[in-house]
Design an enzyme around this catalytic site. Sequence first.
Site, PDB file in Angstrom:
ATOM      1  N   PHE A  77      -7.652  14.231  -0.049  1.00 21.35           N
ATOM      2  CA  PHE A  77      -6.994  13.354  -1.018  1.00 21.35           C
ATOM      3  C   PHE A  77      -7.844  12.103  -1.182  1.00 21.35           C
ATOM      4  O   PHE A  77      -7.861  11.231  -0.312  1.00 21.35           O
ATOM      5  CB  PHE A  77      -5.596  13.013  -0.514  1.00 21.35           C
ATOM      6  CG  PHE A  77      -4.742  12.267  -1.505  1.00 21.35           C
ATOM      7  CD1 PHE A  77      -4.762  12.561  -2.853  1.00 21.35           C
ATOM      8  CD2 PHE A  77      -3.872  11.265  -1.063  1.00 21.35           C
ATOM      9  CE1 PHE A  77      -3.954  11.891  -3.752  1.00 21.35           C
ATOM     10  CE2 PHE A  77      -3.059  10.580  -1.948  1.00 21.35           C
ATOM     11  CZ  PHE A  77      -3.101  10.894  -3.303  1.00 21.35           C
ATOM     12  N   LEU A 114      -8.102   8.915  -2.619  1.00 13.15           N
ATOM     13  CA  LEU A 114      -7.312   7.852  -3.248  1.00 13.15           C
ATOM     14  C   LEU A 114      -7.910   6.479  -2.960  1.00 13.15           C
ATOM     15  O   LEU A 114      -8.256   5.732  -3.875  1.00 13.15           O
ATOM     16  CB  LEU A 114      -5.871   7.918  -2.741  1.00 13.15           C
ATOM     17  CG  LEU A 114      -4.916   6.858  -3.284  1.00 13.15           C
ATOM     18  CD1 LEU A 114      -4.653   7.087  -4.773  1.00 13.15           C
ATOM     19  CD2 LEU A 114      -3.594   6.872  -2.508  1.00 13.15           C
ATOM     20  N   GLN A 156      13.488  -1.422  40.812  1.00 12.25           N
ATOM     21  CA  GLN A 156      14.429  -1.663  39.721  1.00 12.25           C
ATOM     22  C   GLN A 156      13.728  -2.162  38.460  1.00 12.25           C
ATOM     23  O   GLN A 156      14.089  -1.776  37.338  1.00 12.25           O
ATOM     24  CB  GLN A 156      15.485  -2.668  40.160  1.00 12.25           C
ATOM     25  CG  GLN A 156      16.594  -2.867  39.124  1.00 12.25           C
ATOM     26  CD  GLN A 156      17.595  -3.919  39.538  1.00 12.25           C
ATOM     27  OE1 GLN A 156      17.238  -5.097  39.648  1.00 12.25           O
ATOM     28  NE2 GLN A 156      18.826  -3.517  39.800  1.00 12.25           N
ATOM     29  N   GLU A 216      -1.634   4.970   5.423  1.00 14.97           N
ATOM     30  CA  GLU A 216      -0.580   5.154   4.412  1.00 14.97           C
ATOM     31  C   GLU A 216       0.293   3.920   4.259  1.00 14.97           C
ATOM     32  O   GLU A 216       1.518   3.996   4.154  1.00 14.97           O
ATOM     33  CB  GLU A 216       0.300   6.374   4.748  1.00 14.97           C
ATOM     34  CG  GLU A 216      -0.417   7.604   5.237  1.00 14.97           C
ATOM     35  CD  GLU A 216      -1.644   7.990   4.432  1.00 14.97           C
ATOM     36  OE1 GLU A 216      -1.819   7.506   3.300  1.00 14.97           O
ATOM     37  OE2 GLU A 216      -2.456   8.772   4.943  1.00 14.97           O
ATOM     38  N   THR A 243       0.009  -0.362   5.586  1.00 16.79           N
ATOM     39  CA  THR A 243       0.140  -1.076   6.846  1.00 16.79           C
ATOM     40  C   THR A 243       1.589  -1.472   7.093  1.00 16.79           C
ATOM     41  O   THR A 243       2.420  -1.483   6.182  1.00 16.79           O
ATOM     42  CB  THR A 243      -0.719  -2.353   6.842  1.00 16.79           C
ATOM     43  OG1 THR A 243      -0.209  -3.236   5.819  1.00 16.79           O
ATOM     44  CG2 THR A 243      -2.184  -2.051   6.552  1.00 16.79           C
ATOM     45  N   GLU A 250       2.679  -4.347   7.481  1.00 16.81           N
ATOM     46  CA  GLU A 250       2.968  -5.530   6.664  1.00 16.81           C
ATOM     47  C   GLU A 250       3.334  -5.142   5.230  1.00 16.81           C
ATOM     48  O   GLU A 250       4.249  -5.729   4.620  1.00 16.81           O
ATOM     49  CB  GLU A 250       1.768  -6.476   6.683  1.00 16.81           C
ATOM     50  CG  GLU A 250       1.510  -7.150   8.019  1.00 16.81           C
ATOM     51  CD  GLU A 250       0.955  -6.208   9.076  1.00 16.81           C
ATOM     52  OE1 GLU A 250       1.172  -6.457  10.274  1.00 16.81           O
ATOM     53  OE2 GLU A 250       0.316  -5.189   8.705  1.00 16.81           O
TER      54      GLU A 250
END
Length: 409
Positions: free
Chosen positions: A130, A132, A287, A372, A374, A376
Amino acid sequence: MPLNACNHPLVQLAPEEAELLARVRQLVAGQIGPDAARVAREDVFAWETFRLLCAEGVVATAFPREYGGTDASMLLRVRIIEELASACSTSASLITGTDLSSRPILAGGSESLKRELVPDLANGTQQAAFALTEPGAGSDVARLAARYAPADGGVIINGRKKFITRASVADVFVVVAREDAGPEGSKGLSAFVVPRAAPGVTVSADIPKLGWHGVPIAMVDFENVHVPRGALLGREGEGMRLAQDTLLRARIGHAAIALGRACGALLIASQYANQRKVFGQSVGSHQGIQWMVAQMAARIEAARCLVYSTAQRYDRGDADVAAHASVAKMHVTDLCMNIVVDCLQLLGGNGYLKAYPLERFLRDAKMNQIGEGTSEIHKTLIGRYVLGMAAQMPQHPCLDFEPDLHCHD
């Protein structure tokens, strides 16, 4: 719990789907997992892994039955990707990458073009890429600068594409370009299938990268490349629509990879904590470690429900699935990065060594936050969606824009 996704209440699979998923789990345990470190040592295409996934019918899940696929639901594919990613990012990305590169052909190709190309893509004898992203346009698809113009019963394409996954092994490229005399922005974009062998197509050497090995990337140049009119996907001006449909599926795939990797990291860290002795006690008996593991487990289970419900929304065709895909992609990829860091910390100095898997998991996790769109970018998309929805809803009954500020009750 997140260490075992079997029989999850959100996943109801048909017997043949459950059988395929069980086979994938066996492949991960017997072949893909033990071979993952070797595959990741060099950033060359993982042919052995790819051929194994083709032979087992996993690659075919991205395609309709009429073209040699298995018509798998997004929910099943998410589960497959999750299982693969728990041990090997490469194998998972081979599945999501097949979908990414082939989806525009399935969504926009003519029947004759699909009959010509898709069966070979489904069985793995050919591969697509692809094309792009460009040097000056990544997440902002509307700024793509590659151009096409009418010529001799087809079009001539010129432009440069960047970070193209599988470029070095692709037989065909799906190229999104802008009409030379058309409008700016998204409306002028169209998509075409371009054979690798077409004169004027040049693929660079593979570009070295931090992780995500086994699926190399490269630059691709198109210089006066002629393709016939039949290579157009959809109608002219539909390039953005096809790209958005493709990226929607890819974003769900990224979330599934991140989910699987987080689960794998927690299992590795938990088993290590059970066996590693410090001051006469196992690390896991403390723990503080138990609380750390508990918090990671709870967050992973919540993320799993988010990914599965997003896949279900896609399978139903919900109108708001794109917003939910952005939520899943942003939330789960960011969570995965945090969990892998914490799991590596649990292994101490061993976690930093290449002999242990978590340093590989850490390098691969970063890509999910970038590819694809970010994190943000997705925050912006989600914020706009939420504010837009709020504007359409009735005012909240507790909100008064002119309250009585002197009221003391």
